[in-house]
Design a protein around this motif. Structure first.
Motif, mmCIF file in Angstrom:
data_model
loop_
_atom_site.group_PDB
_atom_site.id
_atom_site.type_symbol
_atom_site.label_atom_id
_atom_site.label_comp_id
_atom_site.label_asym_id
_atom_site.label_seq_id
_atom_site.Cartn_x
_atom_site.Cartn_y
_atom_site.Cartn_z
ATOM 1 N N ASP A 81 -42.170 109.681 -58.422
ATOM 2 C CA ASP A 81 -42.056 108.291 -58.983
ATOM 3 C C ASP A 81 -41.358 108.692 -60.460
ATOM 4 N N HIS A 82 -40.513 107.747 -60.690
ATOM 5 C CA HIS A 82 -39.779 107.897 -62.014
ATOM 6 C C HIS A 82 -39.384 109.227 -62.403
ATOM 7 N N HIS A 177 -45.553 97.781 -66.731
ATOM 8 C CA HIS A 177 -46.237 99.222 -66.506
ATOM 9 C C HIS A 177 -47.561 99.185 -67.399
ATOM 10 N N HIS A 205 -42.958 97.631 -59.827
ATOM 11 C CA HIS A 205 -43.674 98.544 -60.375
ATOM 12 C C HIS A 205 -44.976 97.871 -61.391
ATOM 13 N N ASN A 227 -46.156 99.867 -56.722
ATOM 14 C CA ASN A 227 -46.589 100.963 -57.386
ATOM 15 C C ASN A 227 -47.979 100.696 -58.009
HETATM 16 ZN ZN ZN Z 1 -42.811 102.406 -62.705
#
Ligand code: ZN
Length: 280
Positions: A81-82, A177, A205, A227
């Protein structure tokens, strides 16, 4: 069992549900997540983000993830992820991650395209699938003047997908986030426009505090991967807090058990919301 990212998302896209991608920072998180998926007969993506490496190093977590995926009786994908640089993305590919999210969303469009293309080229040779991001997913803890300025643009999304040939695209439609202070309002209309134009699996996300209605609108309009990171951390923290308050003789083994249970409960809750149960 290992199932490629692209295949997991393709099934979700055609059957209008979303697969949860859960950030697992510990053995307990990973154990709980896999147990949840097996219990619900749901596909699952287990992942780790580059910003989490200082306390959950990728090289230490990778064997845990890979063994969990191999042994599981349901489809599992191990995902980075990321990833913030080409170097990190290649390191993850070498460790056996099946899919990578390269995050160039903060870069100017052309630079994001250039970097994503280079990573896609390497990934193709190694049979790794790629998720990229366009538009800016904000942070729940920072102030933003005008959130609509950072939404993913429909024309840009079509251009980006054509240029990079990514397997999935993370979009910004008002999602944030981290731990929300207030429940965000997602721009479902924008999501529909992006979905109608591209017909490619989309990723949301910041799935920790979205409302029930918005989650449902998302999974029925092209969002195939959601996510979830913060919700698991909160669940574990709350469970431990309760454990120490109610148990007179706490011990480490019990505490670990509580951590697995809390992770499992949080994952189950999200899988039911995403309608991925019974899809494995
Ligand atoms: Zn994210």
């Amino acid at each position: 069992m290992f199932v490629p990212f692209k295949e997991i998302l393709k099934d979700a896209y055609s059957n209008k549900y979303a697969v949860g991608a859960f950030n697992c920072l510990s053995l307990e998180n990973a154990m709980g997540a896999i147990q949840a998926a097996e219990e619900l007969r749901s596909p699952i993506i287990i992942q780790l983000a580059e910003v989490q490496f200082p306390y959950s190093p990728m090289e230490k977590m990778a064997p845990v993830f890979i063994e969990s995926a191999e042994k599981a009786s349901i489809p599992v994908c191990v995902h980075l992820d990321h990833g913030q640089s080409l170097e990190t993305c290649v390191r993850a590919m070498k460790l056996g991650f099946q899919s990578i999210m390269y995050d160039g969303a903060n870069l100017p469009l052309e630079e994001n395209i250039r970097n994503t293309k280079e990573i896609v080229r390497i990934a193709r040779a190694l049979n790794v699938d790629i998720e990229a991001e366009l538009g800016k997913v904000g942070n729940a803890n920072s102030e933003q003047d005008n959130v609509s300025d950072i939404f993913t643009d429909v024309d840009e999304s079509a251009y980006f997908i054509k240029e990079t040939a990514v397997d999935a695209l993370a979009i910004a439609i008002g999602n944030l986030h981290g731990k929300y202070v207030a429940t965000p309002q997602l721009n479902i209309e924008r999501l529909q426009e992006i979905n109608n134009r591209n017909r490619l699996p989309l990723v949301l996300h910041g799935g920790s505090g979205t409302s029930f209605e918005d989650f449902k609108s998302c999974i029925h309009n092209g969002i195939c991967k959601i996510n979830v990171a913060t919700a698991i951390q909160i669940a574990v923290t709350n469970k431990l807090e309760k454990y120490f308050k109610t148990v007179s003789n706490p011990n480490y083994i019990d505490m670990k058990y509580q951590m697995v249970e809390a992770s499992k409960e949080a994952v189950i809750e999200h899988m039911l919301l995403f309608e991925s149960n019974g899809k494995a």
